[in-house]
Design an enzyme around this catalytic site. Structure first.
Site, PDB file in Angstrom:
ATOM      1  N   LYS A 203      71.803  -2.085   8.955  1.00 43.39           N
ATOM      2  CA  LYS A 203      70.965  -2.319   8.017  1.00 43.39           C
ATOM      3  C   LYS A 203      70.174  -3.466   8.144  1.00 43.39           C
ATOM      4  CE  LYS A 203      70.363  -1.907   3.080  1.00 43.39           C
ATOM      5  NZ  LYS A 203      70.854  -1.075   1.930  1.00 43.39           N
TER       6      LYS A 203
HETATM    7  C1  5RP Z   1      72.233  -5.527  -0.581  1.00 42.51           C
HETATM    8  C2  5RP Z   1      71.891  -4.043  -0.134  1.00 42.51           C
HETATM    9  C3  5RP Z   1      71.049  -3.104  -0.807  1.00 42.51           C
HETATM   10  O1  5RP Z   1      71.587  -1.864  -0.799  1.00 42.51           O
HETATM   11  C4  5RP Z   1      69.583  -3.207  -0.204  1.00 42.51           C
HETATM   12  O2  5RP Z   1      69.090  -4.624  -0.322  1.00 42.51           O
HETATM   13  C5  5RP Z   1      68.856  -1.888  -0.368  1.00 42.51           C
HETATM   14  O3  5RP Z   1      68.224  -1.845  -1.457  1.00 42.51           O
HETATM   15  P1  5RP Z   1      66.660  -2.629  -1.563  1.00 42.51           P
HETATM   16  O4  5RP Z   1      65.904  -1.541  -0.972  1.00 42.51           O
HETATM   17  O5  5RP Z   1      66.407  -2.513  -3.376  1.00 42.51           O
HETATM   18  O6  5RP Z   1      66.401  -3.930  -0.927  1.00 42.51           O
HETATM   19  O7  5RP Z   1      72.542  -3.541   0.892  1.00 42.51           O
HETATM   20  O8  5RP Z   1      73.038  -6.039   0.004  1.00 42.51           O
END
Ligand code: 5RP
Length: 290
Positions: A203
């Site tokens: 991610k």
């Molecule tokens: C933080 C994360 C969150 O789940 C991620 O940031 C996703 O949320 P957003 O779309 O609000 O940024 O992994 O470490």
């Protein structure tokens, strides 16, 4: 022993029809075991190769952020529209109905909060993860952060080892921090580090410049976080551009649960991710939803 009355001789051997060996649909995961592939196939739709993950794990560093004060009221109604839920074990046990059939990508590390130094985390006991029947474990990696790079990379390495033992894929989550760049060069390095250490998917954040290179150099699928709340049309554009540049999905939180119409936003994002709907058409869909 089974009743043998009326027993039919086996005859449907399909002689002449070779058993198919199908390639696995997700990049970089062909050589995983059956358990990992099966879990990944619950997170990513095998028909589109994409996923819409709903992230609501923010509380573990931020406390009751806007939209997540009452997860039972704001998130549970969205669950059926997500392909996968990303949350902490505390929220999973206390709020998410165990009757859900949605796969869970469990935030598997915890430690510091926004009040001190971020990312000085340690990881959950894998036995507890198994008890929760999750489909993936998510671990933060803070490349370039002097205080936490080593500990978070070790967390990933340890979690991948545990995942390999029990057939659970790991999502490497690239951290952002005040001293860390937010460009394609940095996210290319960070996503690659996650993949090299064994993450099954990663991610990261979309970058306007060079995101296709971030995707190309990462040997496993990339999903993007949404980041801070944007106007809905801009958030849909972000998702659209990321998918067009090769992302395998989104793992969005604030742009869904802080939206004026979270359910409509889930449907619009899903249409972008799975059907390739343009950002404009998806925004129309968002507006048409009550
Ligand atoms: C933080 C994360 C969150 O789940 C991620 O940031 C996703 O949320 P957003 O779309 O609000 O940024 O992994 O470490």
């Amino acid at each position: 022993m089974a009743d043998m009355d009326g027993f039919k001789d086996a005859a449907a051997y399909g002689i002449g029809t070779p058993q198919k060996n199908e390639a696995f649909f997700l990049k970089g995961n062909e050589n995983q075991g059956w358990g990992v592939k099966n879990r990944l196939s619950r997170i990513f739709n095998p028909k589109t190769g994409h996923t819409v993950m709903l992230a609501f794990d923010h509380g573990f560093i931020m406390g009751p952020t806007s939209g997540l004060e009452r997860i039972d009221l704001t998130i549970n109604p969205l669950v059926e529209y997500a392909d996968c839920l990303m949350c902490t074990r505390g929220v999973l046990r206390s709020v998410v109905p165990p009757t859900t059939s949605k796969p869970v990508c469990l935030r598997t590390d915890g430690g510091t909060t926004i009040l001190t130094e971020l990312n000085l985390n340690r990881v959950y006991d894998v036995e507890d993860v198994i008890r929760l029947n999750v489909s993936a474990m998510a671990v933060m990696v803070a490349c370039g952060d002097k205080a936490s790079e080593q500990i978070t990379t070790h967390n990933l390495v340890h979690t991948v080892d545990m995942g390999a033992k029990y057939g659970i894929p790991v999502l490497g989550v690239t951290a952002v921090g005040k001293d860390m760049a937010r460009d394609a060069r940095y996210f290319g390095l960070a996503t690659r580090v996650c993949a090299e250490n064994g993450a099954s998917f990663v991610k990261t954040y979309y970058t306007e410049e060079g995101f296709e290179k971030v995707v190309a150099q990462c040997p496993v699928p990339i999903v993007i976080a949404g980041g801070k709340k944007l106007p809905e049309d801009k958030a849909l554009e972000l998702a659209y551009k990321a998918i067009q540049a090769g992302a395998a999905g989104v793992d969005m939180g604030r742009n869904v649960f802080q939206s004026a119409k979270p359910l409509a936003m889930m449907k619009a994002i899903s249409a972008v991710v799975h059907q390739g709907l343009s950002a404009q058409d998806a925004f129309q869909l968002y507006n048409d939803e009550k």
